[in-house]
Design an enzyme around this catalytic site. Sequence first.
Site, mmCIF file in Angstrom:
data_model
loop_
_atom_site.group_PDB
_atom_site.id
_atom_site.type_symbol
_atom_site.label_atom_id
_atom_site.label_comp_id
_atom_site.label_asym_id
_atom_site.label_seq_id
_atom_site.Cartn_x
_atom_site.Cartn_y
_atom_site.Cartn_z
ATOM 1 N N GLU A 190 -6.368 2.601 1.529
ATOM 2 C CA GLU A 190 -6.994 1.896 0.398
ATOM 3 C C GLU A 190 -6.088 0.731 0.066
ATOM 4 O O GLU A 190 -4.995 0.925 -0.479
ATOM 5 C CB GLU A 190 -7.147 2.845 -0.781
ATOM 6 C CG GLU A 190 -8.103 3.977 -0.458
ATOM 7 C CD GLU A 190 -8.379 4.907 -1.629
ATOM 8 O OE1 GLU A 190 -7.635 4.858 -2.619
ATOM 9 O OE2 GLU A 190 -9.341 5.670 -1.532
ATOM 10 N N GLU A 202 -4.231 -12.334 -2.358
ATOM 11 C CA GLU A 202 -4.187 -11.431 -3.511
ATOM 12 C C GLU A 202 -2.917 -11.702 -4.320
ATOM 13 O O GLU A 202 -1.820 -11.709 -3.769
ATOM 14 C CB GLU A 202 -4.187 -9.966 -3.043
ATOM 15 C CG GLU A 202 -4.228 -8.993 -4.207
ATOM 16 C CD GLU A 202 -4.032 -7.540 -3.783
ATOM 17 O OE1 GLU A 202 -3.126 -7.275 -2.969
ATOM 18 O OE2 GLU A 202 -4.771 -6.680 -4.285
ATOM 19 N N CYS A 216 -6.374 -2.939 -8.257
ATOM 20 C CA CYS A 216 -6.870 -3.411 -6.957
ATOM 21 C C CYS A 216 -8.299 -3.907 -7.045
ATOM 22 O O CYS A 216 -8.716 -4.772 -6.291
ATOM 23 C CB CYS A 216 -6.767 -2.280 -5.943
ATOM 24 S SG CYS A 216 -7.629 -0.807 -6.490
ATOM 25 N N LYS A 266 5.059 10.503 -1.364
ATOM 26 C CA LYS A 266 6.118 9.485 -1.538
ATOM 27 C C LYS A 266 5.565 8.503 -2.552
ATOM 28 O O LYS A 266 4.783 7.599 -2.224
ATOM 29 C CB LYS A 266 6.383 8.793 -0.201
ATOM 30 C CG LYS A 266 7.789 8.271 -0.018
ATOM 31 C CD LYS A 266 8.194 7.176 -0.979
ATOM 32 C CE LYS A 266 7.655 5.814 -0.619
ATOM 33 N NZ LYS A 266 7.839 4.838 -1.718
HETATM 34 P P1 NAD Z 1 2.965 -1.518 -1.313
HETATM 35 O O1 NAD Z 1 2.180 -1.578 -0.057
HETATM 36 O O2 NAD Z 1 4.117 -2.442 -1.464
HETATM 37 O O3 NAD Z 1 3.548 -0.069 -1.541
HETATM 38 C C1 NAD Z 1 2.727 1.077 -1.590
HETATM 39 C C2 NAD Z 1 3.521 2.261 -1.135
HETATM 40 O O4 NAD Z 1 3.840 2.117 0.246
HETATM 41 C C3 NAD Z 1 4.839 2.451 -1.873
HETATM 42 O O5 NAD Z 1 5.046 3.823 -2.100
HETATM 43 C C4 NAD Z 1 5.846 1.906 -0.866
HETATM 44 O O6 NAD Z 1 7.135 2.447 -1.004
HETATM 45 C C5 NAD Z 1 5.226 2.348 0.445
HETATM 46 N N1 NAD Z 1 5.655 1.574 1.610
HETATM 47 C C6 NAD Z 1 6.022 0.277 1.666
HETATM 48 N N2 NAD Z 1 6.349 -0.070 2.936
HETATM 49 C C7 NAD Z 1 6.191 1.049 3.703
HETATM 50 C C8 NAD Z 1 6.374 1.344 5.083
HETATM 51 N N3 NAD Z 1 6.799 0.410 5.941
HETATM 52 N N4 NAD Z 1 6.104 2.585 5.503
HETATM 53 C C9 NAD Z 1 5.671 3.540 4.654
HETATM 54 N N5 NAD Z 1 5.496 3.336 3.332
HETATM 55 C C10 NAD Z 1 5.742 2.097 2.855
HETATM 56 O O7 NAD Z 1 1.912 -1.706 -2.495
HETATM 57 P P2 NAD Z 1 2.229 -1.768 -4.052
HETATM 58 O O8 NAD Z 1 2.890 -3.081 -4.314
HETATM 59 O O9 NAD Z 1 2.876 -0.516 -4.492
HETATM 60 O O10 NAD Z 1 0.768 -1.766 -4.687
HETATM 61 C C11 NAD Z 1 0.018 -2.913 -4.872
HETATM 62 C C12 NAD Z 1 -1.015 -3.067 -3.772
HETATM 63 O O11 NAD Z 1 -1.802 -1.896 -3.712
HETATM 64 C C13 NAD Z 1 -1.990 -4.192 -3.978
HETATM 65 O O12 NAD Z 1 -2.205 -4.842 -2.751
HETATM 66 C C14 NAD Z 1 -3.263 -3.494 -4.429
HETATM 67 O O13 NAD Z 1 -4.459 -4.177 -4.176
HETATM 68 C C15 NAD Z 1 -3.174 -2.236 -3.641
HETATM 69 N N6 NAD Z 1 -3.985 -1.185 -4.249
HETATM 70 C C16 NAD Z 1 -5.130 -0.814 -3.627
HETATM 71 C C17 NAD Z 1 -5.936 0.167 -4.194
HETATM 72 C C18 NAD Z 1 -7.223 0.605 -3.549
HETATM 73 O O14 NAD Z 1 -7.744 1.627 -3.939
HETATM 74 N N7 NAD Z 1 -7.742 -0.103 -2.573
HETATM 75 C C19 NAD Z 1 -5.548 0.767 -5.394
HETATM 76 C C20 NAD Z 1 -4.368 0.347 -6.002
HETATM 77 C C21 NAD Z 1 -3.580 -0.619 -5.418
#
Ligand code: NAD
Length: 486
Positions: free
Chosen positions: A254, A390, A288, A178
């Site tokens: 992550e 963040e 991130c 997804k």
């Molecule tokens: P997000 O959590 O908003 O979304 C990530 C994914 O989760 C998307 O595909 C979204 O549709 C899905 N999602 C959202 N709510 C959900 C739910 N209730 N159930 C299942 N899936 C759900 O994150 P984002 O805005 O896409 O990405 C940015 C964040 O990601 C930042 O916090 C960043 O630090 C983090 N990030 C972490 C790493 C790492 O390796 N630690 C790498 C890249 C990004």
Amino acid sequence: MKEFKHFINGEYMGSNSGKQFENRCPVDNSLIGMVHEAGREEVDAAVQAARQALKGPWGKLTQAQRTELLNKVADRINERFEEFLDAECKDTGKPRSIASHIDIPRGAANFKAFAETVANHPTEGFRMDTPDGKGALNVGHRTPKGVIAVISPWNLPLLLMTWKVGPALACGNTVVVKPSEETPATTTLLGEVMNECGVPPGVFNVVHGLGPDSAGEFLTAHKDVDAITFTGETRTGEIIMKAAAVGLRNISLECGGKNPGIVFADCDIEKAVEGTMRSAFVNCGQVCLGTERVYVERPIYDKFLARMKEEVAKLKLGRPEDKEANFGPLVSLEHRAKVKYYYDLAVEEGATVEIGGGIPDMGAELNDGAWIEPTIWTGLSDDARVIREEIFGPCCHIRPFDTEEEVIELANDTEYGLAAAIWTENSARAVRVGEQIEAGLVWVNSWFLRDLRTAFGGAKSSGIGREGGVHGLEFYTELKNICIKL
Ligand code: NAD
């Protein structure tokens, strides 16, 4: 008008409900296309296809055959490089110069690297004594975990998705991906590549949609999913962890970070400025691992701040195809509203805006895009929200420090624990400080230098588990011990 469909059992299909949402380009807010939103029905079809595929030809392949297939997938992505690059740059707005060096090549490389890692991983063996003197032999045997749900973010869409799909498939699992609703394109395109390379139907599936009450929730709650690997916000990670508790399904999370950069007076200042510039501003600060808190030892504080401001002033904002540009927009207007909220909050909390702080005038053609100025603040207190939360934008706060003990405490004073960068020419100090930082990844005199054989993941609220190298095997396989009495 482009249409982004689900990829289920080797075929592209829309949603029965007919529900769709827009995919817009953050460069100018133009409409790229419509994305089908999966309901429970499509998610279920994808999970069932993945489960069936485990029992089909995929499940019978030898490791060598799987390695060959995954190498083909990597090669085919590289053959279709321009299409992947176009798709990624439209979805994210990032400069082509960056995506062509990072997103696409590293996205392809993930398939090769993990196929090789898994193929070359030895198995565990213990010879044990028994009372009859004949002994027994214990042999570790790894089997695929099963159907893996992959939930990926928008900041490095192809790279972070294949970072999970690569090892999952190398270990013999099947996947339902997804992708983020903001960046559906490259994941969709990968379906074509899988078919072209002869990956059996059902091994790689894609469902599009949002998180809550949509594809993300339906997929993570699906009882036939054996494990969930997620990259995204800590808040979302918590929700997914609850979903995974039903059926005691394994998770790899992550999540977010609020990473410190520590600049000692004995550093090579130009190296430190170059590295901190990258860690705070590359990908418009949407990494991130990026640095949002910079601590500089007092003797070089003024010089470091002045050099950073000079370099920020040189950043060139522009369209992805602009060869001079090294700074794109944020991923969406919604994300810009979040980042801008923090820019305003910083001022309310008493920050000095050293440079940036607003929305740039990009001219009539681009002003509808999600542009924001790269920003440096000073003068915030350590408990300011801008220091603790963040932001995930092109910004950092720079603060002086006086002693090693003080800076270690400051660096660790956060709920997060993803990454840190230390700048010093004193290697004993680098190791001493690095060992005391509460984070999964510490760089010394570099940033984002990644050897795929090494562990990757966060401490504290930045995640659970480690992916990368052989560490991913703990998540992507079930380890069985076979005890043979001799
Ligand atoms: P997000 O959590 O908003 O979304 C990530 C994914 O989760 C998307 O595909 C979204 O549709 C899905 N999602 C959202 N709510 C959900 C739910 N209730 N159930 C299942 N899936 C759900 O994150 P984002 O805005 O896409 O990405 C940015 C964040 O990601 C930042 O916090 C960043 O630090 C983090 N990030 C972490 C790493 C790492 O390796 N630690 C790498 C890249 C990004």
